[in-house]
Design a protein around this motif. Structure first.
Motif, PDB file in Angstrom:
ATOM      1  N   GLU A 128       0.821  -1.213   0.000  1.00 24.35           N
ATOM      2  CA  GLU A 128       0.000   0.000   0.000  1.00 24.35           C
ATOM      3  C   GLU A 128       0.856   1.265   0.000  1.00 24.35           C
ATOM      4  O   GLU A 128       1.500   1.595   0.999  1.00 24.35           O
TER       5      GLU A 128
ATOM      6  N   ASN B 193      -8.272   0.000   6.899  1.00 27.37           N
ATOM      7  CA  ASN B 193      -8.711   0.287   5.531  1.00 27.37           C
ATOM      8  C   ASN B 193      -8.169  -0.782   4.575  1.00 27.37           C
ATOM      9  O   ASN B 193      -8.902  -1.325   3.744  1.00 27.37           O
TER      10      ASN B 193
ATOM     11  N   GLU C 208     -10.265  -3.508   2.386  1.00 31.08           N
ATOM     12  CA  GLU C 208     -10.084  -3.588   0.922  1.00 31.08           C
ATOM     13  C   GLU C 208      -9.726  -5.006   0.499  1.00 31.08           C
ATOM     14  O   GLU C 208     -10.286  -5.547  -0.453  1.00 31.08           O
TER      15      GLU C 208
ATOM     16  N   GLU D 149     -16.216  -7.866  -8.291  1.00 33.57           N
ATOM     17  CA  GLU D 149     -17.344  -7.315  -9.067  1.00 33.57           C
ATOM     18  C   GLU D 149     -17.879  -6.059  -8.407  1.00 33.57           C
ATOM     19  O   GLU D 149     -17.836  -5.939  -7.182  1.00 33.57           O
TER      20      GLU D 149
ATOM     21  N   ASN E 263     -20.240  -3.765  -6.646  1.00 36.55           N
ATOM     22  CA  ASN E 263     -21.361  -4.053  -5.746  1.00 36.55           C
ATOM     23  C   ASN E 263     -21.545  -2.864  -4.800  1.00 36.55           C
ATOM     24  O   ASN E 263     -20.567  -2.332  -4.281  1.00 36.55           O
TER      25      ASN E 263
ATOM     26  N   GLY F 203     -18.713  -1.293  -2.256  1.00 34.29           N
ATOM     27  CA  GLY F 203     -18.283   0.097  -2.404  1.00 34.29           C
ATOM     28  C   GLY F 203     -18.474   0.874  -1.107  1.00 34.29           C
ATOM     29  O   GLY F 203     -17.582   1.630  -0.687  1.00 34.29           O
TER      30      GLY F 203
ATOM     31  N   LYS G 199     -15.806  -0.054   1.482  1.00 35.49           N
ATOM     32  CA  LYS G 199     -14.518   0.586   1.192  1.00 35.49           C
ATOM     33  C   LYS G 199     -14.572   2.087   1.456  1.00 35.49           C
ATOM     34  O   LYS G 199     -13.609   2.677   1.958  1.00 35.49           O
ATOM     35  N   ASP G 200     -15.710   2.705   1.087  1.00 40.86           N
ATOM     36  CA  ASP G 200     -15.843   4.159   1.309  1.00 40.86           C
ATOM     37  C   ASP G 200     -15.812   4.476   2.805  1.00 40.86           C
ATOM     38  O   ASP G 200     -15.203   5.471   3.222  1.00 40.86           O
TER      39      ASP G 200
HETATM   40  N1  LIG Z   1     -16.177  -3.920  -5.675  1.00 36.71           N
HETATM   41  C1  LIG Z   1     -16.533  -2.628  -5.647  1.00 36.71           C
HETATM   42  N2  LIG Z   1     -17.841  -2.293  -5.791  1.00 36.71           N
HETATM   43  C2  LIG Z   1     -18.209  -0.995  -5.751  1.00 36.71           C
HETATM   44  N3  LIG Z   1     -17.384   0.049  -5.617  1.00 36.71           N
HETATM   45  C3  LIG Z   1     -16.075  -0.222  -5.469  1.00 36.71           C
HETATM   46  C4  LIG Z   1     -15.575  -1.567  -5.483  1.00 36.71           C
HETATM   47  N4  LIG Z   1     -14.235  -1.527  -5.343  1.00 36.71           N
HETATM   48  C5  LIG Z   1     -13.923  -0.232  -5.206  1.00 36.71           C
HETATM   49  N5  LIG Z   1     -15.002   0.555  -5.280  1.00 36.71           N
HETATM   50  C6  LIG Z   1     -15.047   2.041  -5.163  1.00 36.71           C
HETATM   51  O1  LIG Z   1     -13.782   2.570  -5.496  1.00 36.71           O
HETATM   52  C7  LIG Z   1     -13.197   3.222  -4.368  1.00 36.71           C
HETATM   53  C8  LIG Z   1     -11.707   2.947  -4.311  1.00 36.71           C
HETATM   54  O2  LIG Z   1     -11.513   1.532  -4.243  1.00 36.71           O
HETATM   55  P1  LIG Z   1     -10.228   0.889  -3.610  1.00 36.71           P
HETATM   56  O3  LIG Z   1     -10.232   1.287  -2.170  1.00 36.71           O
HETATM   57  O4  LIG Z   1     -10.169  -0.555  -3.931  1.00 36.71           O
HETATM   58  O5  LIG Z   1      -9.129   1.688  -4.434  1.00 36.71           O
HETATM   59  P2  LIG Z   1      -7.647   1.996  -4.026  1.00 36.71           P
HETATM   60  O6  LIG Z   1      -7.165   2.944  -5.063  1.00 36.71           O
HETATM   61  O7  LIG Z   1      -6.946   0.697  -3.836  1.00 36.71           O
HETATM   62  O8  LIG Z   1      -7.775   2.764  -2.595  1.00 36.71           O
HETATM   63  P3  LIG Z   1      -6.553   3.099  -1.611  1.00 36.71           P
HETATM   64  O9  LIG Z   1      -5.841   4.278  -2.219  1.00 36.71           O
HETATM   65  O10 LIG Z   1      -7.247   3.456  -0.300  1.00 36.71           O
HETATM   66  O11 LIG Z   1      -5.701   1.875  -1.507  1.00 36.71           O
HETATM   67  C9  LIG Z   1     -13.927   2.661  -3.156  1.00 36.71           C
HETATM   68  O12 LIG Z   1     -13.893   3.547  -2.062  1.00 36.71           O
HETATM   69  C10 LIG Z   1     -15.334   2.464  -3.737  1.00 36.71           C
HETATM   70  O13 LIG Z   1     -16.055   3.685  -3.761  1.00 36.71           O
END
Ligand SMILES: Nc1ncnc2c1ncn2[C@@H]1O[C@H](COP(=O)(O)OP(=O)(O)OP(=O)(O)O)[C@@H](O)[C@H]1O
Length: 142
Positions: free
Chosen positions: A50, A94, A98, A107, A109, A113, A116-117
């Motif tokens: 990360e 977090n 994730e 997928e 969903n 989402g 994660k938010d």
């Molecule tokens: N499977 C999912 N279904 C719906 N929305 C998703 C999904 N995966 C991610 N998201 C949306 O995308 C956003 C970012 O996803 P994710 O946290 O995986 O990205 P990231 O770039 O790895 O984040 P970080 O910088 O915190 O590591 C989430 O907060 C959510 O809003």
């Protein structure tokens, strides 16, 4: 004769308790060692996987250095250091969320989402608290 039996009972009881205690202590130490190893694995995996965790660790080092260098009160210093650690804790949760969500399914969903938010919001709020601690600290200098 009765006294002899009571003495034997007391001595054997004591030895039994001692052995039992040593067994329990050994188990406790093994569990503790396992937990330290698993926690270290978690930290190392998050550090390698990360970018945001590495960025928060660096920000924390700078923040802690400044907090110790500036003539802040002990209370404000403690606040800045503790909140800094809490940001790292939030970032670890977090990452855990994730990973767990992506392991279940990648997928799109609504609930995935939202999960994660919410985790992301936890990091943002803890960082905001850290910023607030710094504002209080800097204002206290004037
Ligand atoms: N499977 C999912 N279904 C719906 N929305 C998703 C999904 N995966 C991610 N998201 C949306 O995308 C956003 C970012 O996803 P994710 O946290 O995986 O990205 P990231 O770039 O790895 O984040 P970080 O910088 O915190 O590591 C989430 O907060 C959510 O809003």
């Amino acid at each position: 004769m009765g006294g002899f039996f009571i003495a034997c009972h007391t001595v054997f009881g004591f030895l039994f308790d001692l052995l039992n205690y040593r067994g329990r202590m050994r188990k406790l130490v093994t569990h503790l060692k396992d937990r330290i190893r698993w926690s270290w694995q978690g930290l190392a995996a998050t550090w390698h996987g990360e970018y945001s965790f590495r960025a928060w660790v660096c920000a924390n080092l700078v923040s802690a250095g400044l907090a110790l260098w500036l003539p802040l009160s002990d209370g404000v210093r403690a606040l800045i250091l503790v909140i800094g650690l809490l940001v790292l804790v939030a970032e670890l949760f977090n990452t855990a969320i994730e990973r767990a969500v992506d392991h279940t399914s990648t997928e799109h969903n609504l609930l995935a989402g939202q999960a994660k938010d919410a985790a992301s919001a936890a990091v943002a709020l803890s960082a905001l608290a850290g910023g607030l601690a710094w504002v209080i600290g800097l204002l206290s200098l004037f």
